[in-house]
Design a protein around this motif. Structure first.
Motif, PDB file in Angstrom:
ATOM      1  N   GLY A  69     -51.995  19.866  46.963  1.00  0.00           N
ATOM      2  CA  GLY A  69     -51.182  19.967  45.747  1.00  0.00           C
ATOM      3  C   GLY A  69     -50.461  21.299  45.659  1.00  0.00           C
ATOM      4  N   LEU A  70     -51.159  22.374  45.973  1.00  0.00           N
ATOM      5  CA  LEU A  70     -50.530  23.694  45.943  1.00  0.00           C
ATOM      6  C   LEU A  70     -49.434  23.819  46.999  1.00  0.00           C
ATOM      7  CD1 LEU A  70     -53.627  26.006  45.345  1.00  0.00           C
ATOM      8  CD2 LEU A  70     -51.785  25.478  43.743  1.00  0.00           C
ATOM      9  N   THR A  71     -49.655  23.222  48.158  1.00  0.00           N
ATOM     10  CA  THR A  71     -48.645  23.246  49.225  1.00  0.00           C
ATOM     11  C   THR A  71     -47.394  22.490  48.799  1.00  0.00           C
ATOM     12  OG1 THR A  71     -50.402  23.355  50.894  1.00  0.00           O
ATOM     13  CG2 THR A  71     -48.210  22.675  51.646  1.00  0.00           C
ATOM     14  N   ILE A  72     -47.578  21.339  48.180  1.00  0.00           N
ATOM     15  CA  ILE A  72     -46.432  20.545  47.714  1.00  0.00           C
ATOM     16  C   ILE A  72     -45.677  21.302  46.623  1.00  0.00           C
ATOM     17  CG2 ILE A  72     -45.782  18.426  46.491  1.00  0.00           C
ATOM     18  CD1 ILE A  72     -48.053  17.032  48.046  1.00  0.00           C
ATOM     19  N   ALA A  73     -46.393  21.934  45.713  1.00  0.00           N
ATOM     20  CA  ALA A  73     -45.754  22.702  44.647  1.00  0.00           C
ATOM     21  C   ALA A  73     -44.978  23.882  45.231  1.00  0.00           C
ATOM     22  CB  ALA A  73     -46.808  23.198  43.650  1.00  0.00           C
ATOM     23  N   ALA A  74     -45.567  24.558  46.216  1.00  0.00           N
ATOM     24  CA  ALA A  74     -44.878  25.694  46.843  1.00  0.00           C
ATOM     25  C   ALA A  74     -43.618  25.226  47.559  1.00  0.00           C
ATOM     26  CB  ALA A  74     -45.819  26.398  47.822  1.00  0.00           C
ATOM     27  N   ALA A  75     -43.694  24.082  48.227  1.00  0.00           N
ATOM     28  CA  ALA A  75     -42.512  23.541  48.907  1.00  0.00           C
ATOM     29  C   ALA A  75     -41.432  23.190  47.889  1.00  0.00           C
ATOM     30  CB  ALA A  75     -42.894  22.320  49.732  1.00  0.00           C
ATOM     31  N   GLY A  76     -41.808  22.636  46.756  1.00  0.00           N
ATOM     32  CA  GLY A  76     -40.844  22.301  45.700  1.00  0.00           C
ATOM     33  C   GLY A  76     -40.151  23.538  45.162  1.00  0.00           C
ATOM     34  N   TYR A  77     -40.904  24.585  44.890  1.00  0.00           N
ATOM     35  CA  TYR A  77     -40.308  25.825  44.390  1.00  0.00           C
ATOM     36  C   TYR A  77     -39.414  26.482  45.440  1.00  0.00           C
ATOM     37  CZ  TYR A  77     -42.949  25.852  40.041  1.00  0.00           C
ATOM     38  OH  TYR A  77     -43.447  25.543  38.800  1.00  0.00           O
ATOM     39  N   ALA A  78     -39.825  26.434  46.696  1.00  0.00           N
ATOM     40  CA  ALA A  78     -39.007  27.009  47.768  1.00  0.00           C
ATOM     41  C   ALA A  78     -37.700  26.233  47.906  1.00  0.00           C
ATOM     42  CB  ALA A  78     -39.771  26.994  49.090  1.00  0.00           C
ATOM     43  N   GLY A  79     -37.759  24.905  47.816  1.00  0.00           N
ATOM     44  CA  GLY A  79     -36.554  24.090  47.877  1.00  0.00           C
ATOM     45  C   GLY A  79     -35.623  24.365  46.721  1.00  0.00           C
ATOM     46  N   ARG A  80     -36.185  24.526  45.539  1.00  0.00           N
ATOM     47  CA  ARG A  80     -35.380  24.845  44.349  1.00  0.00           C
ATOM     48  C   ARG A  80     -34.686  26.186  44.515  1.00  0.00           C
ATOM     49  NH1 ARG A  80     -37.896  25.709  38.365  1.00  0.00           N
ATOM     50  NH2 ARG A  80     -35.924  26.063  37.291  1.00  0.00           N
ATOM     51  N   TYR A  81     -35.406  27.163  45.009  1.00  0.00           N
ATOM     52  CA  TYR A  81     -34.826  28.490  45.239  1.00  0.00           C
ATOM     53  C   TYR A  81     -33.713  28.422  46.283  1.00  0.00           C
ATOM     54  CZ  TYR A  81     -34.395  33.341  46.676  1.00  0.00           C
ATOM     55  OH  TYR A  81     -33.896  34.580  47.000  1.00  0.00           O
ATOM     56  N   ALA A  82     -33.943  27.652  47.350  1.00  0.00           N
ATOM     57  CA  ALA A  82     -32.938  27.523  48.407  1.00  0.00           C
ATOM     58  C   ALA A  82     -31.665  26.866  47.872  1.00  0.00           C
ATOM     59  CB  ALA A  82     -33.502  26.727  49.574  1.00  0.00           C
ATOM     60  N   LEU A  83     -31.807  25.837  47.057  1.00  0.00           N
ATOM     61  CA  LEU A  83     -30.631  25.183  46.478  1.00  0.00           C
ATOM     62  C   LEU A  83     -29.840  26.136  45.577  1.00  0.00           C
ATOM     63  CD1 LEU A  83     -31.955  21.605  45.642  1.00  0.00           C
ATOM     64  CD2 LEU A  83     -30.270  22.246  47.352  1.00  0.00           C
TER      65      LEU A  83
END
Length: 91
Positions: free
Chosen positions: A5-19
Motif C-alpha cells: 500500500g505504501l509503495t502504491i501511494a508513493a508511486a501515485g505521488y511521484a506520478g502526480r509530481y511528474a505530471l
C-alpha cells in the motif's frame, strides 16, 4: 500488505509530481523544438510507403534527383544514410 500500500501511494505521488513538472516545462520544450533548424529534418522522405517499393520512392528516400540518377550518386546517398543510421555511431 502495508508495504504494498505504501509503495502504491508513493508511486501515485511521484506520478502526480511528474505530471505537474511536465506541465510547467511544456512551454520550454515547445520553444526548444521551434528553435531547431528546419533544414535538419528537411532531407527525409515524409511520404507513405507503397506495398512494393518503386524506383521513384527509392529515389525520394535516398534524396537523389530522380530514379535515373547515376550509380555513383545513388551509392553516395546510400552510404550517407547508412552512416547516419549505423548502430555503432557515437561509440
Amino acid at each position: 500488505m502495508i508495504a504494498v500500500g505504501l509503495t502504491i501511494a508513493a508511486a501515485g505521488y511521484a506520478g502526480r509530481y511528474a505530471l505537474k513538472a511536465m506541465k510547467q516545462m511544456e512551454p520550454q520544450v515547445k520553444q526548444a523544438l521551434q528553435s531547431l533548424p528546419k533544414s535538419a529534418f528537411g532531407g527525409y522522405y515524409r511520404g507513405g510507403f507503397e506495398s512494393k517499393m518503386t524506383k521513384r520512392e527509392a529515389a525520394l528516400i535516398l534524396g537523389v534527383s530522380s530514379p535515373t540518377a547515376n550509380k555513383g550518386k545513388i551509392r553516395e546517398a546510400h552510404r550517407r544514410i547508412m552512416l547516419l543510421n549505423h548502430p555503432d555511431k557515437g561509440k
